[in-house]
Design a protein around this motif. Sequence first.
Motif, PDB file in Angstrom:
ATOM      1  N   UNK A  99     -59.105  91.745  16.492  1.00 49.77           N
ATOM      2  CA  UNK A  99     -60.026  93.040  17.068  1.00 49.77           C
ATOM      3  C   UNK A  99     -60.747  93.044  15.443  1.00 49.77           C
ATOM      4  N   UNK A 100     -60.601  93.891  14.688  1.00 52.37           N
ATOM      5  CA  UNK A 100     -60.687  93.813  13.119  1.00 52.37           C
ATOM      6  C   UNK A 100     -59.324  93.052  12.516  1.00 52.37           C
ATOM      7  N   UNK A 101     -60.164  92.872  11.304  1.00 52.99           N
ATOM      8  CA  UNK A 101     -59.108  92.044   9.958  1.00 52.99           C
ATOM      9  C   UNK A 101     -59.458  93.167   9.395  1.00 52.99           C
ATOM     10  N   UNK A 102     -57.754  92.616   8.261  1.00 53.14           N
ATOM     11  CA  UNK A 102     -58.160  93.556   7.047  1.00 53.14           C
ATOM     12  C   UNK A 102     -57.183  93.519   5.761  1.00 53.14           C
ATOM     13  N   UNK A 103     -57.562  93.570   4.867  1.00 55.03           N
ATOM     14  CA  UNK A 103     -56.875  93.564   3.779  1.00 55.03           C
ATOM     15  C   UNK A 103     -56.253  94.390   2.921  1.00 55.03           C
ATOM     16  N   UNK A 104     -54.391  94.644   3.334  1.00 53.75           N
ATOM     17  CA  UNK A 104     -53.754  95.421   2.810  1.00 53.75           C
ATOM     18  C   UNK A 104     -53.510  95.205   1.131  1.00 53.75           C
ATOM     19  N   UNK A 105     -54.695  96.220   0.387  1.00 53.23           N
ATOM     20  CA  UNK A 105     -54.742  96.429  -1.056  1.00 53.23           C
ATOM     21  C   UNK A 105     -53.700  96.044  -1.972  1.00 53.23           C
ATOM     22  N   UNK A 106     -52.843  97.929  -0.825  1.00 51.78           N
ATOM     23  CA  UNK A 106     -52.031  98.151  -1.797  1.00 51.78           C
ATOM     24  C   UNK A 106     -50.435  97.034  -1.281  1.00 51.78           C
ATOM     25  N   UNK A 107     -50.296  95.968  -1.132  1.00 54.04           N
ATOM     26  CA  UNK A 107     -49.097  95.416  -0.980  1.00 54.04           C
ATOM     27  C   UNK A 107     -49.009  94.782  -2.015  1.00 54.04           C
ATOM     28  N   UNK A 108     -50.289  94.705  -3.543  1.00 51.49           N
ATOM     29  CA  UNK A 108     -49.428  94.028  -4.594  1.00 51.49           C
ATOM     30  C   UNK A 108     -48.715  94.240  -5.513  1.00 51.49           C
ATOM     31  N   UNK A 109     -48.351  96.066  -4.951  1.00 51.52           N
ATOM     32  CA  UNK A 109     -47.817  97.136  -5.909  1.00 51.52           C
ATOM     33  C   UNK A 109     -46.438  96.516  -5.255  1.00 51.52           C
ATOM     34  N   UNK A 110     -45.973  95.562  -4.250  1.00 54.58           N
ATOM     35  CA  UNK A 110     -44.563  95.293  -4.064  1.00 54.58           C
ATOM     36  C   UNK A 110     -44.094  94.467  -5.141  1.00 54.58           C
ATOM     37  N   UNK A 111     -43.588  94.519  -6.067  1.00 58.81           N
ATOM     38  CA  UNK A 111     -43.400  93.804  -7.168  1.00 58.81           C
ATOM     39  C   UNK A 111     -43.126  92.383  -6.824  1.00 58.81           C
ATOM     40  N   UNK A 112     -41.771  92.200  -5.778  1.00 59.24           N
ATOM     41  CA  UNK A 112     -40.851  90.937  -5.662  1.00 59.24           C
ATOM     42  C   UNK A 112     -42.126  90.024  -4.898  1.00 59.24           C
ATOM     43  N   UNK A 113     -42.661  90.547  -3.582  1.00 59.04           N
ATOM     44  CA  UNK A 113     -43.159  90.112  -2.781  1.00 59.04           C
ATOM     45  C   UNK A 113     -44.216  89.376  -3.815  1.00 59.04           C
ATOM     46  N   UNK A 114     -45.401  90.129  -5.379  1.00 58.98           N
ATOM     47  CA  UNK A 114     -46.136  89.599  -5.597  1.00 58.98           C
ATOM     48  C   UNK A 114     -45.859  88.635  -6.892  1.00 58.98           C
ATOM     49  N   UNK A 115     -44.758  88.836  -7.329  1.00 57.27           N
ATOM     50  CA  UNK A 115     -44.136  86.744  -7.818  1.00 57.27           C
ATOM     51  C   UNK A 115     -43.835  86.372  -7.249  1.00 57.27           C
ATOM     52  N   UNK A 116     -43.153  86.770  -5.824  1.00 52.55           N
ATOM     53  CA  UNK A 116     -43.023  85.580  -4.899  1.00 52.55           C
ATOM     54  C   UNK A 116     -43.516  85.040  -4.833  1.00 52.55           C
ATOM     55  N   UNK A 117     -44.995  85.095  -3.896  1.00 48.53           N
ATOM     56  CA  UNK A 117     -46.091  84.377  -3.174  1.00 48.53           C
ATOM     57  C   UNK A 117     -47.558  84.222  -3.661  1.00 48.53           C
ATOM     58  N   UNK A 118     -47.739  85.009  -5.108  1.00 49.32           N
ATOM     59  CA  UNK A 118     -48.889  84.806  -5.706  1.00 49.32           C
ATOM     60  C   UNK A 118     -49.742  86.003  -5.185  1.00 49.32           C
ATOM     61  N   UNK A 119     -49.445  87.346  -5.171  1.00 53.02           N
ATOM     62  CA  UNK A 119     -50.926  88.240  -4.193  1.00 53.02           C
ATOM     63  C   UNK A 119     -51.395  88.173  -5.493  1.00 53.02           C
ATOM     64  N   UNK A 120     -53.016  88.543  -5.160  1.00 57.04           N
ATOM     65  CA  UNK A 120     -54.060  88.960  -6.527  1.00 57.04           C
ATOM     66  C   UNK A 120     -54.088  90.733  -6.308  1.00 57.04           C
ATOM     67  N   UNK A 121     -54.726  91.318  -7.641  1.00 54.56           N
ATOM     68  CA  UNK A 121     -55.084  91.985  -7.457  1.00 54.56           C
ATOM     69  C   UNK A 121     -56.906  91.983  -7.039  1.00 54.56           C
ATOM     70  N   UNK A 122     -57.569  92.761  -5.689  1.00 55.83           N
ATOM     71  CA  UNK A 122     -58.683  92.157  -4.950  1.00 55.83           C
ATOM     72  C   UNK A 122     -59.742  92.408  -5.925  1.00 55.83           C
TER      73      UNK A 122
END
Length: 291
Positions: free
Chosen positions: A146-169
């Motif tokens: 219905x709506x598509x969104x980017x969860x930008x603050x997930x970048x601050x989950x450090x363990x996940x950021x390193x594991x799956x290469x999250x980007x600061x958009x």
Amino acid sequence: MLRGLDFKCHFCPICDGSGCIGELPGMGGVFENANFLSNTSDWKKYTDNLSIENKVSNLIPIRLAPITGAIENIGYHDEKSFYFDIMNAASQANILLSIGDGCPDEKLLYGIEAVKSISKKAAVFIKPYPNEKIFQRMEWASEITEIIGIDIDSYNIVTMRNKVHLEKKDATKINELRKVTKHPFAIKGVFTQEDVELVKQVKPEIVVVSNHGGRIETEKGSTADFLHKYSQELSLYCNELWVDGGIRCKEDIIVAAKLGAKQVMIGRPLISALCRGGIKEVQAEVQKFCL
């Protein structure tokens, strides 16, 4: 309570952050639950000047917040079962739906399957992966979006950021995503001045004020205070403001509407209700938010 499950929720009389301090994985948050506690308490700061007219006219739609990590954070016995159970419960309670994603991919895929199973649409919030990976996920979810969104603050989950290469958009990368979707676009996790500046550049259809339920390392404070401070400014650059964090009663929803929100998102109280008693308990919990 559902039998045979070791839930991590403490089933506090009011889900205010006092019973799960620092429990991550679990239902708690960072900073010894400081933002979680502030989220639930600070709506009360804005209730005194609400008139009877406000209380009647300013009740706005409720949407299930995007929830993943059912095994590690909730103690649900099975990831897939949780998504089917919570989507079915939310649908029967007549609230709007959303899904999130995570690692592994099954977390998003189970959410998509669950929404399909009840023939509904949902807001789909994707982590800030590299764009090629987001394009793939957008395609996976296209049938139920219905709506598509980017969860930008997930970048601050450090363990996940390193594991799956999250980007600061930045605005350029987000606008690349907007070009390939026909759905309204949302930026979720707006909670800093830097985020406000990003919204000004992107001008999305929807902005979701959120600090991830107090679960991530970001600035300290509450969603109520942030909405109060920035709602007028943000409203100039989007069609709708939503807020996610600490909504616990109908008066909180009325305050959110008074401060400019067009929808509220609710997560933990509905999780707790599901774990306590299943679908009927979720329906009863939703009634607490209604006039």
